[in-house]
Design an enzyme around this catalytic site. Structure first.
Site, short mmCIF file in Angstrom:
data_model
loop_
_atom_site.label_atom_id
_atom_site.label_comp_id
_atom_site.label_asym_id
_atom_site.label_seq_id
_atom_site.Cartn_x
_atom_site.Cartn_y
_atom_site.Cartn_z
N ASP A 16 45.57 45.85 42.06
CA ASP A 16 44.75 45.68 40.68
C ASP A 16 43.95 46.40 40.70
OD1 ASP A 16 44.13 43.71 38.31
OD2 ASP A 16 43.37 42.17 39.79
N GLU A 76 48.25 46.76 36.69
CA GLU A 76 48.34 45.92 35.87
C GLU A 76 47.51 47.00 34.48
OE1 GLU A 76 47.30 41.74 36.31
OE2 GLU A 76 45.11 42.50 35.71
N ASP A 148 41.41 40.04 43.58
CA ASP A 148 41.94 41.55 43.79
C ASP A 148 43.22 41.09 44.33
OD1 ASP A 148 39.72 42.39 41.16
OD2 ASP A 148 38.85 41.79 43.23
#
EC number: 3.1.21.10
Length: 174
Positions: A16, A76, A148
Site C-alpha cells: 500500500d 494498490e 497501511d
C-alpha cells in the site's frame, strides 16, 4: 505412470504505497488457504527531501523482499483526488513500490481500491474498520500496527484470490 502435481504455496507481497507510510504485508496462498507471514510499514522521515523519502521506501521494501522472499507482488492503484500535486507525489511512491519487486524479477499486479475492499469485505466502499475486522477472520494471527499494513495485507489477499483468473486470461492471450 503419471506425474503427481505437487502444489506449493505462493508467497505474496501486498504493498500500500504512500510517502509518509508505505504498508507491506506478506501472505502464503495455497489454493483457498491463506497464511499470515508478516506485515509492517516503511516510514521515511517527513523532514527528508522527496528523493530521499523515495529512496527510503525503496530500501525498506528491498529489505522486506530479502527477508521474506515473495514470489509475486501486488500494489494498490492510485486514486485521483482533487489535489493534483498530492496525487503526483503518491504516484512517485507507487512507482517505487512497483519497481522494487520488479527489480527482483517478481510479477507485479495492480488492484483498484474498490476491488480490494470488495474482495476482502464484500463491499467496494467498505471502511478501514471493516477491512481490519475481516483481516482478523481471514488471517487470525495477523496484528497490523498501522492501517497501511492492514491495507497491504488486504491487497495481498486480493491478489491471492484474483491471480488465478489473471493467469488464465494471460494464457489464452486475452
Amino acid at each position: 505412470m503419471t506425474a503427481v502435481s505437487i502444489r506449493r504455496p505462493i508467497r505474496i507481497l501486498g504493498i500500500d504505497p504512500g510517502l509518509r507510510r508505505t504498508g507491506w504485508g506478506v501472505v502464503d496462498s495455497d489454493g483457498n488457504r491463506l497464511v499470515y507471514v508478516a506485515c509492517g510499514s516503511v516510514e521515511p522521515r517527513d523532514t527528508l527531501p522527496l528523493a530521499e523519502r523515495l529512496l527510503a521506501i525503496h530500501d525498506g521494501l528491498a529489505k522486506v523482499l530479502a527477508a521474506h522472499a515473495p514470489a509475486e507482488a501486488a500494489v494498490e492503484q492510485t486514486f485521483v483526488n482533487k489535489d493534483g500535486a498530492a496525487t503526483l507525489k503518491l504516484g512517485q511512491a507507487r512507482g517505487v513500490a512497483m519497481l522494487v519487486p520488479a527489480m527482483h524479477g517478481l510479477l507485479v499486479a495492480e488492484y483498484a481500491p474498490n476491488l480490494v475492499k470488495k474482495t476482502v469485505v464484500g463491499a467496494g466502499h467498505a471502511d478501514k474498520t471493516q477491512i481490519q475486522m475481516m483481516l482478523k477472520i481471514l488471517l487470525p494471527k495477523a496484528d497490523p500496527k498501522t492501517a497501511d499494513a492492514a491495507d497491504a495485507l488486504a491487497i495481498a489477499i486480493t491478489h491471492a484470490h484474483h491471480r488465478g483468473a489473471a493467469q488464465r486470461l494471460k494464457a489464452v492471450g486475452a
